[in-house]
Design an enzyme around this catalytic site. Structure first.
Site, PDB file in Angstrom:
ATOM      1  N   HIS A  39      44.202  33.913  36.751  1.00 36.06           N
ATOM      2  CA  HIS A  39      44.900  34.601  37.828  1.00 36.06           C
ATOM      3  C   HIS A  39      45.985  35.486  37.252  1.00 36.06           C
ATOM      4  O   HIS A  39      46.619  35.110  36.266  1.00 36.06           O
ATOM      5  CB  HIS A  39      45.508  33.595  38.813  1.00 36.06           C
ATOM      6  CG  HIS A  39      45.861  34.232  40.110  1.00 36.06           C
ATOM      7  ND1 HIS A  39      47.065  34.840  40.328  1.00 36.06           N
ATOM      8  CD2 HIS A  39      45.136  34.411  41.234  1.00 36.06           C
ATOM      9  CE1 HIS A  39      47.076  35.352  41.543  1.00 36.06           C
ATOM     10  NE2 HIS A  39      45.918  35.110  42.106  1.00 36.06           N
ATOM     11  N   ASP A  75      39.020  30.505  44.354  1.00 37.07           N
ATOM     12  CA  ASP A  75      37.584  30.727  44.543  1.00 37.07           C
ATOM     13  C   ASP A  75      36.705  29.683  43.853  1.00 37.07           C
ATOM     14  O   ASP A  75      35.491  29.701  44.020  1.00 37.07           O
ATOM     15  CB  ASP A  75      37.197  32.116  44.011  1.00 37.07           C
ATOM     16  CG  ASP A  75      37.858  33.224  44.803  1.00 37.07           C
ATOM     17  OD1 ASP A  75      37.863  33.128  46.034  1.00 37.07           O
ATOM     18  OD2 ASP A  75      38.386  34.177  44.195  1.00 37.07           O
TER      19      ASP A  75
HETATM   20  N1  CMC Z   1      37.080  33.705  31.557  1.00 40.06           N
HETATM   21  C1  CMC Z   1      37.294  33.947  30.232  1.00 40.06           C
HETATM   22  N2  CMC Z   1      38.372  34.596  29.762  1.00 40.06           N
HETATM   23  C2  CMC Z   1      39.280  35.029  30.662  1.00 40.06           C
HETATM   24  C3  CMC Z   1      39.123  34.817  32.043  1.00 40.06           C
HETATM   25  C4  CMC Z   1      37.963  34.120  32.486  1.00 40.06           C
HETATM   26  N3  CMC Z   1      37.773  33.892  33.799  1.00 40.06           N
HETATM   27  N4  CMC Z   1      40.169  35.348  32.712  1.00 40.06           N
HETATM   28  C5  CMC Z   1      40.969  35.887  31.780  1.00 40.06           C
HETATM   29  N5  CMC Z   1      40.430  35.709  30.529  1.00 40.06           N
HETATM   30  C6  CMC Z   1      41.035  36.102  29.240  1.00 40.06           C
HETATM   31  C7  CMC Z   1      40.871  37.587  28.993  1.00 40.06           C
HETATM   32  O1  CMC Z   1      39.677  37.847  28.294  1.00 40.06           O
HETATM   33  C8  CMC Z   1      42.085  37.887  28.173  1.00 40.06           C
HETATM   34  O2  CMC Z   1      41.880  37.399  26.884  1.00 40.06           O
HETATM   35  P1  CMC Z   1      42.524  38.168  25.592  1.00 40.06           P
HETATM   36  O3  CMC Z   1      43.990  38.051  25.753  1.00 40.06           O
HETATM   37  O4  CMC Z   1      41.980  37.418  24.426  1.00 40.06           O
HETATM   38  O5  CMC Z   1      42.039  39.590  25.659  1.00 40.06           O
HETATM   39  C9  CMC Z   1      43.170  36.994  28.808  1.00 40.06           C
HETATM   40  O6  CMC Z   1      42.437  35.883  29.354  1.00 40.06           O
HETATM   41  C10 CMC Z   1      43.977  37.658  29.913  1.00 40.06           C
HETATM   42  O7  CMC Z   1      43.071  38.158  30.902  1.00 40.06           O
HETATM   43  P2  CMC Z   1      43.256  39.500  31.712  1.00 40.06           P
HETATM   44  O8  CMC Z   1      41.921  39.977  32.151  1.00 40.06           O
HETATM   45  O9  CMC Z   1      44.134  40.454  30.949  1.00 40.06           O
HETATM   46  O10 CMC Z   1      44.105  38.985  32.951  1.00 40.06           O
HETATM   47  P3  CMC Z   1      44.298  39.732  34.332  1.00 40.06           P
HETATM   48  O11 CMC Z   1      45.553  39.242  34.910  1.00 40.06           O
HETATM   49  O12 CMC Z   1      44.128  41.201  34.164  1.00 40.06           O
HETATM   50  O13 CMC Z   1      43.031  39.229  35.218  1.00 40.06           O
HETATM   51  C11 CMC Z   1      41.648  37.947  36.619  1.00 40.06           C
HETATM   52  C12 CMC Z   1      43.072  38.217  36.144  1.00 40.06           C
HETATM   53  C13 CMC Z   1      41.712  37.005  37.826  1.00 40.06           C
HETATM   54  C14 CMC Z   1      41.004  39.265  37.088  1.00 40.06           C
HETATM   55  C15 CMC Z   1      40.826  37.298  35.474  1.00 40.06           C
HETATM   56  O14 CMC Z   1      41.394  36.073  35.103  1.00 40.06           O
HETATM   57  C16 CMC Z   1      39.345  37.124  35.810  1.00 40.06           C
HETATM   58  O15 CMC Z   1      38.547  38.044  35.612  1.00 40.06           O
HETATM   59  N6  CMC Z   1      38.930  35.923  36.343  1.00 40.06           N
HETATM   60  C17 CMC Z   1      37.552  35.700  36.750  1.00 40.06           C
HETATM   61  C18 CMC Z   1      37.329  36.266  38.147  1.00 40.06           C
HETATM   62  C19 CMC Z   1      38.018  35.454  39.236  1.00 40.06           C
HETATM   63  O16 CMC Z   1      37.893  34.251  39.287  1.00 40.06           O
HETATM   64  N7  CMC Z   1      38.727  36.146  40.161  1.00 40.06           N
HETATM   65  C20 CMC Z   1      39.395  35.531  41.293  1.00 40.06           C
HETATM   66  C21 CMC Z   1      40.879  35.678  41.200  1.00 40.06           C
HETATM   67  S1  CMC Z   1      41.799  34.624  42.342  1.00 40.06           S
HETATM   68  C22 CMC Z   1      41.395  35.080  43.953  1.00 40.06           C
HETATM   69  C23 CMC Z   1      41.340  36.524  44.234  1.00 40.06           C
HETATM   70  O17 CMC Z   1      42.109  37.343  43.759  1.00 40.06           O
HETATM   71  O18 CMC Z   1      40.447  36.892  44.969  1.00 40.06           O
END
Ligand code: CMC
Length: 386
Positions: free
Chosen positions: A271, A328
């Site tokens: 998140h 989710d």
């Molecule tokens: N699986 C594997 N690695 C992950 C994941 C994941 N679900 N989420 C983040 N990471 C890693 C990412 O690769 C990065 O690693 P590194 O620092 O080595 O490059 C690090 O964690 C930080 O991730 P980020 O993408 O920069 O973080 P963000 O704040 O931009 O993204 C997020 C947040 C929710 C989009 C992301 O965690 C994600 O894609 N999660 C999976 C999709 C999901 O479950 N979304 C629902 C969110 S909650 C409800 C809603 O908003 O609807």
């Protein structure tokens, strides 16, 4: 361009002051208008929470009764809207239908186009939006099955009416299972607002051009559809199914999620703001156990979900990046137990988030915020000639 600060994804940029939702990502705290989410999910009805978000205070019994009555008066949608369904291919994604149907409400209610609506007109638009959403969502589902549409009944409350239009039979009097009503109530409350997330920011930015409520909400629905946002709930169940069919080896899938050469992400994990735990996920996990037990359902993907969560929480990659299950992760297992197909999960998220979007649109208007217009740093060619 010298004065422009770049912040990809707005990770540290505040775009507004808001009095609606308080979120402390370090402590895992979520409150609507000062009330903890845990208390609201336990004790309030979804309509009380909708009223709280939109108008700022928990309603008295009298007020919420009137709110319910006003909504019930507007649950029918224009008969001509049914024709839209004939134009969609039979397997259209419900989110595409929802976004376009909600936008088209502005064609049937052109008074919503008035940028300077009176208080009364604005409330009328809000009531219509809340009322027609349940009918649109139920009709999308019925159409997907090829079943006859079931019309709303004013004697039912908001959630019961929605369940009636979704699962009711035309010829029988509908007796909703109290476990199902209570689960829907809880899930919708937990999704009702989440401050400046992607879809809510979209609603605010679209609305900031003085665009009408229906079109602004429609834009929010499109933003919610993506698998990184609300679309994650559908993606989670599909991921769990795939892991199950693959033999249930969770370690293998955790390794895939960690592999930077593999685009696969652990859906339902991580998140932008929560870095300790997602308080909604905590409530939903418990509710999931209770609901499956009350309904006597044994879903094998629940076991896989728990195994996955356990393994991920002790894995250094997930610990270092503070990745925890989000809202989710378990919600889809509940929706499925209630009888919904996975394509409907994100639509149910939208149904829950609707009061939050409305509240944020209204606040933005009342604060007379300027049009949203981010800046950029130009990196293209500067001196070319024909
Ligand atoms: N699986 C594997 N690695 C992950 C994941 C994941 N679900 N989420 C983040 N990471 C890693 C990412 O690769 C990065 O690693 P590194 O620092 O080595 O490059 C690090 O964690 C930080 O991730 P980020 O993408 O920069 O973080 P963000 O704040 O931009 O993204 C997020 C947040 C929710 C989009 C992301 O965690 C994600 O894609 N999660 C999976 C999709 C999901 O479950 N979304 C629902 C969110 S909650 C409800 C809603 O908003 O609807």
């Amino acid at each position: 361009t010298g004065h422009v600060t770049l912040d990809f994804g707005y990770k540290n940029t505040g775009a507004t002051k808001s009095a609606i939702t308080f979120l402390d990502g370090e402590e895992g705290i979520l409150k609507y208008r000062g009330y903890p989410i845990e208390e609201l999910a336990e004790k309030a009805s979804f309509l009380e929470v909708a009223y709280l978000l939109i108008y700022g205070e928990l309603p008295s019994k009298e007020t919420v009764d009137k709110f319910q009555k006003d909504i019930s008066m507007h649950t029918l949608i224009h008969e001509d809207m049914k024709k839209f369904f004939d134009g969609y291919p039979s397997k259209s994604h419900p989110m595409a239908q929802l976004s376009s149907l909600v936008c088209s409400l502005s064609t049937f209610y052109p008074e919503s186009l008035e940028a300077n609506q009176s208080e009364e007109q604005k409330n009328d638009t809000i009531i219509k939006m809340l009322a027609k959403m349940t009918t649109i969502v139920a009709f999308i589902y019925k159409k997907s099955l090829g079943h006859p549409l079931i019309y709303p009944k004013n004697k039912y409350d908001y959630i019961t009416n929605y369940l009636w239009m979704t699962f009711g039979q035309r010829t029988e009097d509908f007796e909703p299972n109290p476990v199902v009503v209570s689960a829907m109530n809880k899930l919708l409350i937990l999704h009702a607002d989440h401050e400046q997330n992607c879809s809510t920011s979209t609603v605010r930015i679209v609305g900031s051009s003085d665009c009408n409520l229906y079109a602004s909400i429609s834009a929010g629905i499109s933003a919610l559809w993506g698998p990184l946002h609300g679309g994650a709930n559908q993606a989670v169940i599909e991921m769990l199914e795939r892991i199950k069919e693959d033999g249930g080896d969770t370690d293998k899938w955790i390794a895939k999620a960690k592999d930077k050469n593999d685009p696969f992400r652990m859906m339902g994990f991580g998140h932008r703001v929560y870095k300790n735990f997602d308080p909604r996920a905590k409530i939903i996990k418990k509710a999931c156990d209770d609901i499956l037990e009350s309904l006597g359902i044994n879903d094998p993907v629940l076991e896989i979900a728990k195994k996955l969560e356990q393994a991920a929480l002790t894995d250094q990659y997930f610990i270092d990046r503070k990745l925890y299950p989000n809202v989710d992760f378990y919600s889809g297992i509940i929706y499925r137990a209630l009888g919904f197909p996975s394509e409907m999960f994100t639509v149910l998220f939208a149904l829950g988030r609707l009061p939050g979007w409305i509240a944020q649109w209204k606040e933005m208007r009342e604060n007379k915020e300027p049009i949203g217009r981010p800046r950029q740093i130009y990196v293209g060619d500067v001196d070319k000639h024909m």
